[in-house]
Design a protein around this motif. Sequence first.
Motif, PDB file in Angstrom:
ATOM      1  N   ILE A  63      28.414   7.239 -10.292  1.00  0.00           N
ATOM      2  CA  ILE A  63      29.191   7.696  -9.117  1.00  0.00           C
ATOM      3  C   ILE A  63      29.790   6.478  -8.399  1.00  0.00           C
ATOM      4  N   HIS A  64      30.806   5.917  -9.039  1.00  0.00           N
ATOM      5  CA  HIS A  64      31.412   4.677  -8.557  1.00  0.00           C
ATOM      6  C   HIS A  64      32.191   4.895  -7.247  1.00  0.00           C
ATOM      7  N   SER A  65      32.910   6.007  -7.158  1.00  0.00           N
ATOM      8  CA  SER A  65      33.694   6.275  -5.935  1.00  0.00           C
ATOM      9  C   SER A  65      32.781   6.430  -4.730  1.00  0.00           C
ATOM     10  N   MET A  66      31.640   7.068  -4.941  1.00  0.00           N
ATOM     11  CA  MET A  66      30.678   7.239  -3.852  1.00  0.00           C
ATOM     12  C   MET A  66      30.165   5.870  -3.394  1.00  0.00           C
ATOM     13  N   LYS A  67      29.849   5.021  -4.345  1.00  0.00           N
ATOM     14  CA  LYS A  67      29.313   3.698  -4.008  1.00  0.00           C
ATOM     15  C   LYS A  67      30.323   2.880  -3.201  1.00  0.00           C
ATOM     16  N   SER A  68      31.588   2.993  -3.578  1.00  0.00           N
ATOM     17  CA  SER A  68      32.611   2.190  -2.898  1.00  0.00           C
ATOM     18  C   SER A  68      32.897   2.684  -1.479  1.00  0.00           C
ATOM     19  N   SER A  69      32.366   3.868  -1.135  1.00  0.00           N
ATOM     20  CA  SER A  69      32.621   4.408   0.208  1.00  0.00           C
ATOM     21  C   SER A  69      31.480   4.089   1.184  1.00  0.00           C
ATOM     22  N   PHE A  70      30.461   3.370   0.731  1.00  0.00           N
ATOM     23  CA  PHE A  70      29.330   3.041   1.613  1.00  0.00           C
ATOM     24  C   PHE A  70      29.751   2.069   2.715  1.00  0.00           C
ATOM     25  N   THR A 348      29.014  15.831   2.352  1.00  0.00           N
ATOM     26  CA  THR A 348      30.478  15.953   2.428  1.00  0.00           C
ATOM     27  C   THR A 348      31.159  14.810   1.691  1.00  0.00           C
ATOM     28  N   LEU A 349      30.641  13.609   1.865  1.00  0.00           N
ATOM     29  CA  LEU A 349      31.204  12.426   1.208  1.00  0.00           C
ATOM     30  C   LEU A 349      31.134  12.558  -0.313  1.00  0.00           C
ATOM     31  N   LEU A 350      29.981  13.010  -0.816  1.00  0.00           N
ATOM     32  CA  LEU A 350      29.818  13.168  -2.268  1.00  0.00           C
ATOM     33  C   LEU A 350      30.766  14.235  -2.817  1.00  0.00           C
ATOM     34  N   THR A 351      30.951  15.300  -2.050  1.00  0.00           N
ATOM     35  CA  THR A 351      31.880  16.361  -2.470  1.00  0.00           C
ATOM     36  C   THR A 351      33.301  15.808  -2.538  1.00  0.00           C
ATOM     37  N   ASP A 352      33.702  15.063  -1.506  1.00  0.00           N
ATOM     38  CA  ASP A 352      35.064  14.515  -1.459  1.00  0.00           C
ATOM     39  C   ASP A 352      35.299  13.451  -2.520  1.00  0.00           C
ATOM     40  N   ARG A 353      34.319  12.563  -2.690  1.00  0.00           N
ATOM     41  CA  ARG A 353      34.513  11.413  -3.589  1.00  0.00           C
ATOM     42  C   ARG A 353      34.267  11.720  -5.053  1.00  0.00           C
ATOM     43  N   LEU A 399      22.218  26.456  -7.098  1.00  0.00           N
ATOM     44  CA  LEU A 399      22.302  27.910  -6.873  1.00  0.00           C
ATOM     45  C   LEU A 399      22.777  28.287  -5.471  1.00  0.00           C
ATOM     46  N   VAL A 400      23.148  27.292  -4.651  1.00  0.00           N
ATOM     47  CA  VAL A 400      23.554  27.586  -3.272  1.00  0.00           C
ATOM     48  C   VAL A 400      24.800  28.477  -3.269  1.00  0.00           C
ATOM     49  N   PRO A 401      24.771  29.604  -2.514  1.00  0.00           N
ATOM     50  CA  PRO A 401      25.940  30.492  -2.465  1.00  0.00           C
ATOM     51  C   PRO A 401      27.167  29.785  -1.888  1.00  0.00           C
ATOM     52  N   ARG A 402      28.348  30.263  -2.298  1.00  0.00           N
ATOM     53  CA  ARG A 402      29.617  29.642  -1.908  1.00  0.00           C
ATOM     54  C   ARG A 402      29.768  29.503  -0.395  1.00  0.00           C
ATOM     55  N   LYS A 403      29.398  30.555   0.349  1.00  0.00           N
ATOM     56  CA  LYS A 403      29.561  30.527   1.804  1.00  0.00           C
ATOM     57  C   LYS A 403      28.702  29.409   2.424  1.00  0.00           C
ATOM     58  N   ASP A 404      27.444  29.304   1.969  1.00  0.00           N
ATOM     59  CA  ASP A 404      26.553  28.264   2.486  1.00  0.00           C
ATOM     60  C   ASP A 404      27.079  26.873   2.150  1.00  0.00           C
ATOM     61  N   ARG A 405      27.643  26.741   0.932  1.00  0.00           N
ATOM     62  CA  ARG A 405      28.229  25.453   0.534  1.00  0.00           C
ATOM     63  C   ARG A 405      29.312  25.036   1.524  1.00  0.00           C
ATOM     64  N   LYS A 406      30.165  26.002   1.835  1.00  0.00           N
ATOM     65  CA  LYS A 406      31.281  25.727   2.743  1.00  0.00           C
ATOM     66  C   LYS A 406      30.767  25.342   4.130  1.00  0.00           C
ATOM     67  N   ASP A 407      29.751  26.071   4.600  1.00  0.00           N
ATOM     68  CA  ASP A 407      29.175  25.776   5.920  1.00  0.00           C
ATOM     69  C   ASP A 407      28.568  24.371   5.956  1.00  0.00           C
ATOM     70  N   PHE A 408      27.810  24.023   4.899  1.00  0.00           N
ATOM     71  CA  PHE A 408      27.198  22.693   4.825  1.00  0.00           C
ATOM     72  C   PHE A 408      28.274  21.602   4.826  1.00  0.00           C
ATOM     73  N   TYR A 409      29.318  21.838   4.018  1.00  0.00           N
ATOM     74  CA  TYR A 409      30.398  20.861   3.909  1.00  0.00           C
ATOM     75  C   TYR A 409      31.077  20.645   5.265  1.00  0.00           C
ATOM     76  N   ASN A 410      31.402  21.744   5.933  1.00  0.00           N
ATOM     77  CA  ASN A 410      32.074  21.654   7.237  1.00  0.00           C
ATOM     78  C   ASN A 410      31.204  20.968   8.276  1.00  0.00           C
ATOM     79  N   LYS A 411      29.899  21.224   8.197  1.00  0.00           N
ATOM     80  CA  LYS A 411      28.987  20.580   9.137  1.00  0.00           C
ATOM     81  C   LYS A 411      28.997  19.062   8.936  1.00  0.00           C
ATOM     82  N   GLY A 412      29.009  18.640   7.669  1.00  0.00           N
ATOM     83  CA  GLY A 412      29.073  17.210   7.371  1.00  0.00           C
ATOM     84  C   GLY A 412      30.388  16.601   7.831  1.00  0.00           C
ATOM     85  N   LYS A 413      31.451  17.375   7.694  1.00  0.00           N
ATOM     86  CA  LYS A 413      32.781  16.920   8.081  1.00  0.00           C
ATOM     87  C   LYS A 413      32.843  16.671   9.583  1.00  0.00           C
ATOM     88  N   SER A 414      32.145  17.535  10.339  1.00  0.00           N
ATOM     89  CA  SER A 414      32.209  17.410  11.798  1.00  0.00           C
ATOM     90  C   SER A 414      31.299  16.296  12.305  1.00  0.00           C
TER      91      SER A 414
END
Length: 414
Positions: A63-70, A348-353, A399-414
Motif C-alpha cells: 500500500i504505497h499510496s497510503m504510506k506516502s500520505s502519512f 477514509t484515507l485508506l479508501t481514498d488512497r 461483511l460490513v453493509p454498504r450503508k454502514d460503510r458509507k457512514d464510517f467513511y463520511n465520519k472519517g471525512k469529517s
Amino acid sequence: MELQPVFWLNPRQNEKEHDTTSLNRKDIEEAASLWERFAPFIKKEFPETIETNGIIESPLKLIHSMKSSFSKPVEGDLYLKCDNELPIAGSIKARGGFYEVLHHAEQLAKDAGILSEGANYEIFSTPKFKSFFKQYSIGVGSTGNLGLSIGIMSAKLGFNVFVYMSQDAKQWKKDLLRNKGATVYEFEGDFSKAITEGRRKTHADPNGYFVDDEDSQHLFLGYSTAALRLKKQLEKKNINVDKEHPLFMYLPCGVGGSPGGITFGMKQLFGDHVHCFFVEPVHAPSVLIGLLTGEKEKVCVQDFGIDNKTEADGLAVGRPSKFATTISGQLVSGIYTIEDDELYQLLTLLTDRENIYLEPSATAGLAGPVRILETNYIHQHHINPSNITHIAWATGGGLVPRKDRKDFYNKGKS
C-alpha cells in the motif's frame, strides 16, 4: 488513565516465565494439517472457497499510496495483510473461530466412531453428520466478529449455536448471525459480562461446548497458523526476513488471542527478526494494563477508571485473555493506543488512497509505522529503517453493509 495515546515498549520481552506455554512449532503444523483435512468440506459448503480449494486465506498487498500520505516520512515498504478479505466471515476471527469449531467437531465425530482415519472430510456435509451435531450446542461471548465466525461455521455443521453479545456489538452483526441460524442474546454490559453469562449458560448444558475467548488454546493455535501462510507469501514476493531486513507487524488487539497467536507463530518462524506491536483503543487498553502491571487477567480497565467504550467494537474488551497474555508478555515488542477519531480518519484515507475498505477497529495497525518513529525502538535495536518491511494487519470489514460503510467513511471525512 487520562485517555491519551501512549506507546509502551515491553521491558520483559524474551524473559521466560515459569507458567509459560508448552506449545511449539509442531503444534502449529498440526493445527495447519487440520485446516487441510477440512478443506474438502469447506470447499463444498462455501462456494467462495472453490478457487482456493477450500483454503481460507487473505492477500498481502503493498500500500504505497497510503504510506506516502502519512504525516511523517516512513522508510521501508508498507503492506496490508487483508484479513478483511478472508472468505466466509470477512475477518481475522475466521482463523481462530473456525479452527476451534472444526477441531471440536472432529473430536466429537471421532469419539462417536463415525469418523475413521484417512476419511474424506466432505462427509461432514452429509445429513448423517449434520443430524449428529444437532444433539450438541456451541456457545461464545463476543463483541461481534468472533461471534460471526463461530455462528456461521457451527450452524453450517449442524450445531445449535448461541452467541452472547455485548452492548458494543453492531446491529448488522447480530442480524447476520440470526440470518445464519444462530440464537443471539444481547447484554447491557460489556464483553466481560457477555462472556461470563455465556460461559455459565453453556456449561449448564451437558452437551454444550463454550468457545472461551479469554482462555482458549485452540483459538490461539488457529490464529498461529497464519504465520505459516504469511511466510509463503513473503517468499513469493522475495521479501527477506533476517537481522538486516527485519519485519515490523502492527496487530489490532482486543482480548489478545488473535494478535497473540499470530505473534507466537511468527516468532516460531523468524525469532528476533520479527517485531510485533499490538494496538488498543485509548478507552480499552486491557492487554496493555495487564502487561504493564504484571497482573494480566487479574485486572480490568474499569479498575483504573477507564470506561471500555469505543467505536472499535472488535477491540472493546476490558479484561485480557489469561492464556494469550501469559505468552504475549514474553514476545510482544510493545503496545500503542489509539483514539477512535484516528481510526475513522485512517479508514477514509485508506479508501481514498488504495480503494480498500476496512471497519474502524481494523485500521488501528496503519498508525504503527509513524508511531514507532516517536520512540527510540529502531535506534535501540540498531535497525536501518529503510530495510524494514512493515505489515499492518487488517482484521475485518469484509461483511460490513454498504450503508454502514458509507457512514464510517463520511465520519472519517469529517
